[in-house]
Design an enzyme around this catalytic site. Structure first.
Site, short mmCIF file in Angstrom:
data_model
loop_
_atom_site.label_atom_id
_atom_site.label_comp_id
_atom_site.label_asym_id
_atom_site.label_seq_id
_atom_site.Cartn_x
_atom_site.Cartn_y
_atom_site.Cartn_z
N ASN A 11 -1.49 2.84 -4.57
CA ASN A 11 -0.80 2.23 -5.71
C ASN A 11 -1.11 0.73 -5.67
OD1 ASN A 11 1.00 1.15 -7.55
ND2 ASN A 11 2.84 1.69 -6.37
N LYS A 13 -0.34 -1.49 -7.75
CA LYS A 13 0.70 -2.34 -8.39
C LYS A 13 0.02 -3.34 -9.32
CE LYS A 13 3.64 -1.27 -4.52
NZ LYS A 13 4.75 -1.62 -3.65
N HIS A 94 8.87 4.81 -9.69
CA HIS A 94 8.73 3.92 -8.54
C HIS A 94 9.94 3.00 -8.47
CE1 HIS A 94 7.27 0.84 -5.84
NE2 HIS A 94 6.38 1.72 -5.42
N GLU A 96 10.24 -0.01 -7.84
CA GLU A 96 10.07 -1.31 -8.50
C GLU A 96 10.32 -1.18 -10.00
OE1 GLU A 96 6.21 -2.26 -6.85
OE2 GLU A 96 7.16 -2.48 -4.89
N GLU A 164 10.12 7.09 -0.68
CA GLU A 164 9.82 5.70 -0.35
C GLU A 164 11.11 4.92 -0.15
OE1 GLU A 164 5.67 4.50 -1.90
OE2 GLU A 164 7.09 4.25 -3.54
N GLY A 170 6.57 -2.76 1.27
CA GLY A 170 6.03 -4.12 1.32
C GLY A 170 6.67 -5.01 2.37
N SER A 209 5.05 0.73 3.62
CA SER A 209 4.36 0.08 4.73
C SER A 209 3.49 1.02 5.55
CB SER A 209 5.36 -0.68 5.63
OG SER A 209 5.99 -1.70 4.90
P1 PGA Z 1 3.60 -0.64 0.53
O1 PGA Z 1 4.03 -0.03 -0.90
O2 PGA Z 1 2.64 0.35 1.16
O3 PGA Z 1 2.94 -1.96 0.19
O4 PGA Z 1 4.85 -0.79 1.32
C1 PGA Z 1 4.26 1.34 -1.05
C2 PGA Z 1 4.65 1.65 -2.46
O5 PGA Z 1 5.43 0.90 -3.06
O6 PGA Z 1 4.20 2.67 -3.03
#
Ligand code: PGA
Length: 250
Positions: A11, A13, A94, A96, A164, A170, A209
């Site tokens: 992803n 983003k 997601h 976010e 997640e 992140g 992560s």
């Molecule tokens: P990350 O993001 O691997 O940077 O922690 C995962 C995600 O949000 O899908």
């Protein structure tokens, strides 16, 4: 027991550019070498068509979709538009987007239903906050998200759940294998109770992560069928070892 192929989805983003699509070439080569693993990349919408043209052996996807096919929804992208651009995957719900765009479980379910009806591999994301985990509510929160966000009918598409934990995204903090095992077992039980044998075959990804150095440990956890990878999917140098770890996982 159902045999589920590992699935690794990147992803990007709000990152990437036409120049960054060069990273797809070694990713596609790794995916071809690891024939037991399905590999996808979800770049920003503007890069879906050029990514799909450049790397036809990878499953390219969108990071979101609208529930409607068309209409007066400024700034949104529908599932038919994604498909026309070459997308095979849609990420929905997601954290976010749940946070930044105030998406509810009902919104996510409608988006997922649209994507599933069009035959896309549809990833529904769920996950608890740090406060909810601290309050021992993680499993209850995720189960409620599943109940609200996963459509009753999977239609022609493939439903995939991504667990997640918000506090792991992140941040460099990864859920422990024991916590991942507990949650993925609970998600599997939910899917089995709603979808029977089909629920046994649905893939459940871990995200938050995931990196080259923790991927193998995560993939060894029962009911972890792959990963949704953010930061470490931006470069082949970081993403390819995760694909390889999935290929070596039993
Ligand atoms: P990350 O993001 O691997 O940077 O922690 C995962 C995600 O949000 O899908």
């Amino acid at each position: 027991m159902a045999v589920r192929r590992k699935l690794i989805v990147g992803n990007w983003k709000m990152n990437g550019s036409l120049a960054a699509l060069a990273e797809l070439d070694p990713m596609a080569a790794a995916a071809a070498n690891c024939c037991d693993v399905d590999v996808g990349i979800c770049p920003p919408f503007t890069l879906v068509a050029p990514a799909a043209a450049r790397a036809p052996s990878l499953a390219i996807g969108g990071q979101d979709c609208h529930a409607a096919e068309s209409g007066a929804h400024t700034g949104c992208v529908s599932v038919p538009m994604l498909k026309e651009a070459g997308a095979k995957i849609a990420i929905t719900g997601h954290s976010e987007r749940r946070a930044d765009q105030h998406e509810s479980n009902e919104d996510v379910r409608a988006k997922a239903l649209s994507a599933l009806s069009a035959g896309l591999l549809t990833i529904v994301c769920v996950g608890e906050s740090a406060a909810q985990r601290d309050a021992d509510e993680a499993v209850a929160v995720v189960t409620a998200q599943l109940a609200g966000s996963v459509p009753d009918e999977t239609q022609t598409g493939e439903l995939v759940v991504a667990y997640e934990p918000i506090w792991a995204i992140g941040t460099g903090k990864v859920a422990t294998p024991a916590d991942v095992a507990e949650m993925h077992t609970a998600i599997r039980a939910h899917l089995r109770s709603r979808f029977g044998a089909e629920g046994e075959g649905m893939r459940i990804l871990y995200g938050g992560s995931v990196k080259a150095d923790n991927a193998a440990e995560l993939f060894a956890v029962p009911d972890v069928d792959g990963a949704l990878v953010g930061g470490a999917s931006l470069t082949a140098a970081q993403f390819v070892p995760i694909i390889e770890a999935a290929a070596s996982a039993k």
